[in-house]
Motif scaffolding. Structure first.
Motif, PDB file in Angstrom:
ATOM      1  N   ALA A 177      -4.932  43.678  83.800  1.00 33.32           N
ATOM      2  CA  ALA A 177      -4.287  43.117  82.611  1.00 33.32           C
ATOM      3  C   ALA A 177      -4.040  41.619  82.785  1.00 33.32           C
ATOM      4  O   ALA A 177      -4.236  40.827  81.857  1.00 33.32           O
ATOM      5  CB  ALA A 177      -2.975  43.841  82.334  1.00 33.32           C
ATOM      6  N   ARG A 178      -3.625  41.215  83.986  1.00 31.75           N
ATOM      7  CA  ARG A 178      -3.378  39.812  84.251  1.00 31.75           C
ATOM      8  C   ARG A 178      -4.697  39.017  84.200  1.00 31.75           C
ATOM      9  O   ARG A 178      -4.738  37.907  83.684  1.00 31.75           O
ATOM     10  CB  ARG A 178      -2.704  39.653  85.617  1.00 31.75           C
ATOM     11  N   LYS A 179      -5.743  39.584  84.741  1.00 31.17           N
ATOM     12  CA  LYS A 179      -7.034  38.906  84.708  1.00 31.17           C
ATOM     13  C   LYS A 179      -7.504  38.735  83.267  1.00 31.17           C
ATOM     14  O   LYS A 179      -8.058  37.682  82.900  1.00 31.17           O
ATOM     15  CB  LYS A 179      -8.084  39.675  85.514  1.00 31.17           C
ATOM     16  N   ALA A 180      -7.267  39.741  82.426  1.00 31.98           N
ATOM     17  CA  ALA A 180      -7.641  39.641  81.015  1.00 31.98           C
ATOM     18  C   ALA A 180      -6.917  38.465  80.356  1.00 31.98           C
ATOM     19  O   ALA A 180      -7.512  37.704  79.584  1.00 31.98           O
ATOM     20  CB  ALA A 180      -7.319  40.953  80.294  1.00 31.98           C
ATOM     21  N   GLU A 181      -5.625  38.317  80.678  1.00 30.86           N
ATOM     22  CA  GLU A 181      -4.855  37.182  80.152  1.00 30.86           C
ATOM     23  C   GLU A 181      -5.491  35.866  80.560  1.00 30.86           C
ATOM     24  O   GLU A 181      -5.638  34.945  79.750  1.00 30.86           O
ATOM     25  CB  GLU A 181      -3.415  37.232  80.678  1.00 30.86           C
ATOM     26  N   LEU A 182      -5.861  35.758  81.820  1.00 31.89           N
ATOM     27  CA  LEU A 182      -6.434  34.514  82.332  1.00 31.89           C
ATOM     28  C   LEU A 182      -7.786  34.211  81.702  1.00 31.89           C
ATOM     29  O   LEU A 182      -8.181  33.048  81.588  1.00 31.89           O
ATOM     30  CB  LEU A 182      -6.574  34.593  83.854  1.00 31.89           C
ATOM     31  N   ILE A 203      -5.268  45.728 100.484  1.00 33.47           N
ATOM     32  CA  ILE A 203      -5.692  45.139  99.209  1.00 33.47           C
ATOM     33  C   ILE A 203      -4.497  44.925  98.293  1.00 33.47           C
ATOM     34  O   ILE A 203      -4.445  43.930  97.549  1.00 33.47           O
ATOM     35  CB  ILE A 203      -6.727  46.048  98.522  1.00 33.47           C
ATOM     36  N   LEU A 204      -3.521  45.824  98.335  1.00 38.78           N
ATOM     37  CA  LEU A 204      -2.349  45.680  97.470  1.00 38.78           C
ATOM     38  C   LEU A 204      -1.559  44.411  97.804  1.00 38.78           C
ATOM     39  O   LEU A 204      -0.926  43.823  96.929  1.00 38.78           O
ATOM     40  CB  LEU A 204      -1.452  46.915  97.579  1.00 38.78           C
ATOM     41  N   LYS A 205      -1.604  43.987  99.070  1.00 43.63           N
ATOM     42  CA  LYS A 205      -0.952  42.725  99.436  1.00 43.63           C
ATOM     43  C   LYS A 205      -1.620  41.558  98.710  1.00 43.63           C
ATOM     44  O   LYS A 205      -0.953  40.626  98.265  1.00 43.63           O
ATOM     45  CB  LYS A 205      -1.014  42.515 100.952  1.00 43.63           C
ATOM     46  N   ASP A 206      -2.935  41.632  98.587  1.00 44.69           N
ATOM     47  CA  ASP A 206      -3.659  40.601  97.844  1.00 44.69           C
ATOM     48  C   ASP A 206      -3.274  40.645  96.361  1.00 44.69           C
ATOM     49  O   ASP A 206      -3.144  39.602  95.713  1.00 44.69           O
ATOM     50  CB  ASP A 206      -5.167  40.800  97.990  1.00 44.69           C
ATOM     51  N   VAL A 207      -3.131  41.849  95.836  1.00 48.88           N
ATOM     52  CA  VAL A 207      -2.726  41.997  94.436  1.00 48.88           C
ATOM     53  C   VAL A 207      -1.353  41.369  94.216  1.00 48.88           C
ATOM     54  O   VAL A 207      -1.136  40.635  93.241  1.00 48.88           O
ATOM     55  CB  VAL A 207      -2.708  43.483  94.016  1.00 48.88           C
ATOM     56  N   ASP A 208      -0.412  41.636  95.129  1.00 50.96           N
ATOM     57  CA  ASP A 208       0.933  41.057  95.020  1.00 50.96           C
ATOM     58  C   ASP A 208       0.877  39.531  95.022  1.00 50.96           C
ATOM     59  O   ASP A 208       1.555  38.867  94.237  1.00 50.96           O
ATOM     60  CB  ASP A 208       1.807  41.543  96.174  1.00 50.96           C
ATOM     61  N   THR A 209       0.060  38.974  95.922  1.00 49.01           N
ATOM     62  CA  THR A 209      -0.078  37.520  96.000  1.00 49.01           C
ATOM     63  C   THR A 209      -0.655  36.966  94.710  1.00 49.01           C
ATOM     64  O   THR A 209      -0.177  35.951  94.171  1.00 49.01           O
ATOM     65  CB  THR A 209      -0.982  37.131  97.182  1.00 49.01           C
ATOM     66  N   PHE A 210      -1.676  37.628  94.211  1.00 46.34           N
ATOM     67  CA  PHE A 210      -2.321  37.191  92.965  1.00 46.34           C
ATOM     68  C   PHE A 210      -1.333  37.226  91.800  1.00 46.34           C
ATOM     69  O   PHE A 210      -1.261  36.280  91.002  1.00 46.34           O
ATOM     70  CB  PHE A 210      -3.524  38.086  92.665  1.00 46.34           C
ATOM     71  N   MET A 211      -0.580  38.299  91.680  1.00 45.59           N
ATOM     72  CA  MET A 211       0.378  38.444  90.579  1.00 45.59           C
ATOM     73  C   MET A 211       1.473  37.376  90.676  1.00 45.59           C
ATOM     74  O   MET A 211       1.911  36.831  89.658  1.00 45.59           O
ATOM     75  CB  MET A 211       0.981  39.841  90.588  1.00 45.59           C
ATOM     76  N   GLU A 212       1.887  37.052  91.890  1.00 46.59           N
ATOM     77  CA  GLU A 212       2.925  36.047  92.081  1.00 46.59           C
ATOM     78  C   GLU A 212       2.407  34.655  91.691  1.00 46.59           C
ATOM     79  O   GLU A 212       3.110  33.877  91.021  1.00 46.59           O
ATOM     80  CB  GLU A 212       3.379  36.046  93.544  1.00 46.59           C
ATOM     81  N   LEU A 213       1.187  34.337  92.097  1.00 45.82           N
ATOM     82  CA  LEU A 213       0.614  33.024  91.814  1.00 45.82           C
ATOM     83  C   LEU A 213       0.303  32.822  90.330  1.00 45.82           C
ATOM     84  O   LEU A 213       0.191  31.678  89.867  1.00 45.82           O
ATOM     85  CB  LEU A 213      -0.671  32.818  92.626  1.00 45.82           C
ATOM     86  N   THR A 214       0.151  33.918  89.590  1.00 44.68           N
ATOM     87  CA  THR A 214      -0.234  33.812  88.173  1.00 44.68           C
ATOM     88  C   THR A 214       0.907  34.164  87.225  1.00 44.68           C
ATOM     89  O   THR A 214       0.673  34.385  86.035  1.00 44.68           O
ATOM     90  CB  THR A 214      -1.440  34.731  87.876  1.00 44.68           C
ATOM     91  N   LYS A 215       2.141  34.210  87.720  1.00 47.98           N
ATOM     92  CA  LYS A 215       3.277  34.584  86.879  1.00 47.98           C
ATOM     93  C   LYS A 215       3.415  33.686  85.657  1.00 47.98           C
ATOM     94  O   LYS A 215       3.752  34.130  84.567  1.00 47.98           O
ATOM     95  CB  LYS A 215       4.578  34.543  87.688  1.00 47.98           C
ATOM     96  N   SER A 216       3.161  32.401  85.868  1.00 48.36           N
ATOM     97  CA  SER A 216       3.361  31.452  84.780  1.00 48.36           C
ATOM     98  C   SER A 216       2.148  31.365  83.859  1.00 48.36           C
ATOM     99  O   SER A 216       2.186  30.638  82.876  1.00 48.36           O
ATOM    100  CB  SER A 216       3.656  30.064  85.344  1.00 48.36           C
TER     101      SER A 216
END
Length: 593
Positions: free
Chosen positions: A281-286, A580-593
């Motif tokens: 969903a976040r990737k779709a937003e981007l 892999i979930l650690k990478d997902v967490d990092t990605f979600m944190e970096l793209t919050k804004s």
């Protein structure tokens, strides 16, 4: 220091000079025929222990010779789908491998006839030590098949009643010319070239490629429904005759794994999918869309500037990062790239996809792909080099001890991919670059968790439907789309109902269920990679020891011995997915804004 040259066209002449017209190759194949016939005639109704040991030794030689010639023909047909002479050689390779299979049937008969006391005595012979696992395996599997004469007949019928359908599919795909407009000019693309357009960073190109792809494959669905149904029908009839009621019996046996292991893996993946839905969903937003389309799942995030990576730079990049984890792997890779082991040129007439094949007598491998400069292509190159390194580590072992299953074969390749993916994320010069690379890494996991899962769900259900009769195109499309919707959790805006036709793996006759081993290898490699990070400098020798055992143990025993884990437990799979979930967490944190 002089710049190293990494050729983009592979060297096949060092194997057999002259391509499909090679006199040297022709003489080699004639020699195979002669030796196979001599061995077949030498095997009588009875055999002493000395004779049986000799047969086992000689059949392994024939296996390697057949593998040498088959690998050469595979390379010829891949580099030029219009090479008619190479296509003719395919039939010869199938004929010889079938004869070898039938000779093995005779040897298996002798093994089965041995009493436990005789077997125990025979198995103590020093010359058999390195291949004992395989002999035990064959002795057991032979008891679950038809009578020797019936199995020989089935093997003969496979040539024109089974393998021929796979050949029909390959030839039809090779002839496909798909019209595609670029820069105002329409030109015909091969299936492999169009696949690269589906991975374009330009969404408009991907959209047009997806439409062109679906139309092209839809035109061929009647033919490919026939090839798929006949392949499955042959398998099902053979299974029924053997008394096998479970379609997964053969693929699990081939991969030397328990069904409880497979179930634990898929269930753990399914439990964790909601976390990946958040990422999607976040990737779709981007990307500026409400939902990802099928062609968006593995598409790169937009990055400023030219992101194309020339082939020579990709080679240097891979060598550099391999060296930081495994100097031996890096040295091997540099030699393979320098000596022309890779066919990477982007040109028309090549078959789609990528593979690594091994020439056991030459103790070399060859890698096939179509490189167009994307990060996905860099990952593919690293992946196939991992395969080549696996074969390199086993090259001096007995022929039978080199025959590892597909699921552990994918371990070395995806391990190599992990090295490159992690290194690139850590070295990214900007946050934008970090996000792009991190997204690429996570999206690779979606291929194993969702795309491969969809293939597994489709094939499982297709085989059940095929038991009731011929499955028409409309039903195949429905089964495929339903499988994709379930595997992707309904998170996509578009699906690919003709994927069953466009994916070569469904039409391969070598092994059934050419899907779940990829996911197994991906997650298993994460466990090995994690251990490598923890172990440090002694890792290389441990890794090589593990690879050398891959052809002589069940996967459960392999994991217990080298990783001290239980593959039938969800805990191992969860720990691997957590990486892999650690990478997902990092990605979600970096793209919050």
């Amino acid at each position: 220091m002089a710049q190293v040259n990494y050729p983009e066209v592979w060297d096949l002449d060092s194997i057999f000079r002259g391509g499909s017209e090679s006199k040297e190759f022709k003489e080699f194949v004639i020699g195979n025929d002669r030796q196979i016939d001599e061995l077949n005639e030498a095997i009588g109704e009875e055999a002493s222990f000395d004779q049986l040991e000799d047969y086992i030794h000689r059949i392994q030689i024939q296996m390697q010779r057949n593998r040498q010639s088959s690998a050469f023909v595979s390379c010829l047909t891949a580099q030029n789908v219009k090479d008619k002479e190479a296509s003719l050689w395919l039939g010869k390779m199938t004929e010889q491998s079938t004869k070898i299979q039938m000779i093995w049937g005779k040897i298996e008969d002798f093994l089965v006839e041995l009493t436990e006391e005789q077997w125990n005595e025979f198995s103590k012979r020093p010359a058999l030590k390195s291949v004992l696992f395989h002999l035990k395996e064959r002795r057991f599997q032979a008891t679950e098949k038809l009578s020797p004469n019936e199995e020989k007949l089935a093997a003969k019928l496979e040539i024109d009643g089974y393998h021929a359908w796979g050949k029909v599919y390959n030839e039809a795909v090779g002839r496909m010319q798909i019209p595609f407009e670029e820069k105002g000019v329409e030109k015909p693309l091969s299936a492999g070239q169009l696949q690269n357009r589906l991975n374009s960073s330009d969404r408009s190109v991907r959209e047009r490629a997806e439409i062109a792809s679906e139309r092209a494959w839809e035109k061929e669905t009647d033919l490919f429904a026939s090839t798929l149904n006949h392949l499955a029908g042959f398998r099902l009839q053979l299974y029924k005759a053997r008394g096998w009621d479970q379609v997964l019996k053969e693929p699990l046996a081939i991969n030397r794994m328990q069904e409880t292991t497979l179930t634990a893996m898929w269930e753990t993946i399914t439990d964790n999918k909601p976390r990946f839905y958040e990422f999607m969903a976040r990737k779709a937003e981007l990307l500026g869309v409400k939902k990802l389309a099928m062609h968006d799942v593995h598409a790169p995030l937009p990055v400023e500037g030219d992101t194309n990576i020339p082939y020579s730079e990709a080679c240097e990049l891979i060598i550099k990062h391999f060296k930081q984890i495994s100097p031996k792997l890096a040295a091997f890779t540099e030699g393979a790239l320098r000596d022309g082991w890779v066919e990477a040129e982007d040109r028309a007439g090549k078959r789609p996809g990528g593979f690594c094949t091994t020439f056991p007598l030459s103790k070399e491998s060859r890698i096939f792909m179509t490189y167009d400069g994307t990060m996905a292509n860099v990952a593919t190159l690293a992946h196939e080099l991992g395969h080549a390194y696996h074969s390199h580590c086993l090259k001096d072992m007995a022929p039978l001890a080199q025959r590892y299953a597909m699921n552990v074969a994918e371990t070395a390749s995806t391990f190599a991919e992990n090295i490159i993916a992690d290194a690139l994320v850590k070295e990214a010069p900007t946050e934008e670059a970090t996000l792009s690379l991190l997204e690429n890494k996570i999206s690779r996991s979606l291929a194993f968790f969702m795309n491969i899962h969809a293939r597994f769900l489709f094939e499982t259900r297709f085989y059940e439907a095929r038991k009731e009769g011929f499955v028409p195109v409309t039903q195949l499309n429905t089964l495929m789309e339903e499988a994709q919707k379930e595997a992707y959790g309904g998170q996509l805006a578009t699906y690919s109902p003709t994927f069953w036709a466009s994916k070569l793996h469904f039409h391969i006759t070598g092994v059934p269920f050419y899907n779940f081993p990829y996911t197994f290898g991906f997650l298993f490699s994460l466990g090995i990679y994690k251990k490598a990070m923890e172990t440090g400098s002694s890792f290389e020798d441990d890794y090589i020891a593990l690879l050398q055992d891959t052809a002589s143990m069940t996967v459960e025993d392999l994991a217990k011995k080298h990783l001290n884990v239980d593959l039938t437990s969800k805990s191992f799979w969860q720990e691997a997915i957590d990486v892999i979930l650690k990478d997902v967490d990092t990605f979600m944190e970096l793209t919050k804004s």
